[in-house]
Scaffold this active site. Structure first.
Site, mmCIF file in Angstrom:
data_model
loop_
_atom_site.group_PDB
_atom_site.id
_atom_site.type_symbol
_atom_site.label_atom_id
_atom_site.label_comp_id
_atom_site.label_asym_id
_atom_site.label_seq_id
_atom_site.Cartn_x
_atom_site.Cartn_y
_atom_site.Cartn_z
ATOM 1 N N ASP A 45 0.685 -1.215 -0.017
ATOM 2 C CA ASP A 45 0.056 0.000 0.070
ATOM 3 C C ASP A 45 0.701 1.259 -0.197
ATOM 4 O O ASP A 45 0.432 2.373 -0.017
ATOM 5 C CB ASP A 45 -1.075 -0.013 1.015
ATOM 6 C CG ASP A 45 -0.398 0.053 2.564
ATOM 7 O OD1 ASP A 45 1.009 0.050 2.512
ATOM 8 O OD2 ASP A 45 -1.058 0.004 3.567
ATOM 9 N N ASP A 84 -0.933 -6.196 -0.074
ATOM 10 C CA ASP A 84 -1.339 -5.652 1.032
ATOM 11 C C ASP A 84 -2.957 -5.531 1.218
ATOM 12 O O ASP A 84 -3.633 -5.242 0.455
ATOM 13 C CB ASP A 84 -0.920 -4.266 1.197
ATOM 14 C CG ASP A 84 0.505 -3.990 1.955
ATOM 15 O OD1 ASP A 84 0.683 -5.064 2.889
ATOM 16 O OD2 ASP A 84 1.294 -3.242 1.828
ATOM 17 N N GLU A 181 9.590 -4.065 10.499
ATOM 18 C CA GLU A 181 9.983 -2.538 9.669
ATOM 19 C C GLU A 181 10.564 -1.899 10.721
ATOM 20 O O GLU A 181 9.936 -1.535 11.951
ATOM 21 C CB GLU A 181 8.796 -2.105 8.929
ATOM 22 C CG GLU A 181 9.075 -0.574 8.255
ATOM 23 C CD GLU A 181 7.974 -0.097 7.365
ATOM 24 O OE1 GLU A 181 7.134 -0.890 6.897
ATOM 25 O OE2 GLU A 181 8.477 1.007 7.014
HETATM 26 O O1 KIV Z 1 3.553 -1.037 1.410
HETATM 27 C C1 KIV Z 1 4.891 -1.581 1.521
HETATM 28 O O2 KIV Z 1 5.315 -1.070 0.577
HETATM 29 C C2 KIV Z 1 5.308 -2.092 2.583
HETATM 30 C C3 KIV Z 1 6.745 -2.438 2.625
HETATM 31 C C4 KIV Z 1 7.399 -1.395 3.292
HETATM 32 C C5 KIV Z 1 7.142 -3.690 3.645
HETATM 33 O O3 KIV Z 1 4.786 -2.714 3.336
#
Ligand code: KIV
Length: 263
Positions: A45, A84, A181
């Protein structure tokens, strides 16, 4: 490239073979990444910021993830694809199940959700239906307001213990992969060594089973906003293809991330 599955990723953890993952949002980049040998792609996301130009990920809707998942899957048919579930698309179980179905119909192998203990029931319900779920703890960008910005998490003993506890609780609930993260590398090491599922880090040091970077950071496109834990691989390469290969190789040989990219 041979089709990458969750058992392949589990074997890599067991054999301590480090793997590189990257975000992608469209057909062309997904194809290029897959052709260079990237085994795991995330339709993150983060597209709310990198593609849509918003200041956070909160604007992203399920239909955006569906659109980008379809495009990425076409470009990378054999890559293990995680997508996501965006902000507020999984606040209750029924809603999480129906949004997961939408994303998986677009080609995702696994869905990723941000958060700790409160997700237990939702993860149990998804897992009992044999859905692959990836957890995401530490700095969870969907909660940046709560954290007062994008800051390193788990710095004091209490917060570090909370992260370790959450990792165990999520594995127990049924996640099959975990993203950490922006947390101190020592905490990431402890979590990685004690979970039986693959753990992927971003700003979490070199001890995790895999690494993930946002593609715009890896290619130096986010120049002024590049996080300190990221590295512009294109700066040392003659082409995007070479930069991606260098990233894969540096992850496999434990060269990236180094102390400069860790907390
Ligand atoms: O949305 C995204 O790109 C992420 C990464 C930072 C792991 O969740």
């Amino acid at each position: 490239m041979k089709c990458i599955t969750i058992s392949q990723l589990n074997n890599w953890k067991i054999n301590q073979y480090k793997f590189a993952a990257i975000t992608a949002y469209d057909f062309s980049f997904a194809k290029l990444f897959s052709n260079q040998g990237i085994p795991v792609i995330l339709v993150g996301d983060s597209l709310g910021m990198t593609i849509q130009g918003n200041s956070s990920t909160l604007s992203v809707k399920i239909k955006d993830i569906e659109y980008h998942t379809k495009a990425v899957r076409k470009g990378a048919p054999n890559t293990f694809l995680i997508s996501d579930l965006p902000f507020m698309s999984y606040y209750e179980t029924k809603q999480a199940l129906s949004n997961t179905a939408k994303i998986m119909r677009c080609g995702a192998n696994m869905i990723k959700i941000e958060g700790g203990r409160w997700l237990t029931e939702i993860i149990k319900e998804l897992s009992s239906r044999l859905i692959l779920v990836c957890g995401h703890i530490g700095l969870t960008p969907q909660s940046f307001n709560y954290f007062s910005g994008y800051k390193i998490q788990g710095k004091n003993k209490h917060d570090a213990n909370k992260l370790i506890d959450e990792a165990f609780v999520l594995e127990e609930a049924g996640i099959k992969m975990l993203v950490l993260e922006c947390i101190p590398k020592k905490i990431a090491k402890k979590i990685t060594e004690n979970l039986s599922i693959p753990v992927i880090g971003i700003g979490a040091g070199k001890y995790t089973d895999g690494q993930i970077l946002v593609m715009q950071d890896l290619l130096g496109i986010t120049e002024e906003n590049t996080p300190t834990f990221a590295k512009n691989f294109l700066a040392e390469s003659n082409s995007i293809q070479e930069a991606v290969k260098k990233y894969i190789q540096e992850v496999q040989t434990n060269v990236f991330p180094n102390i400069k990219h860790s907390f």
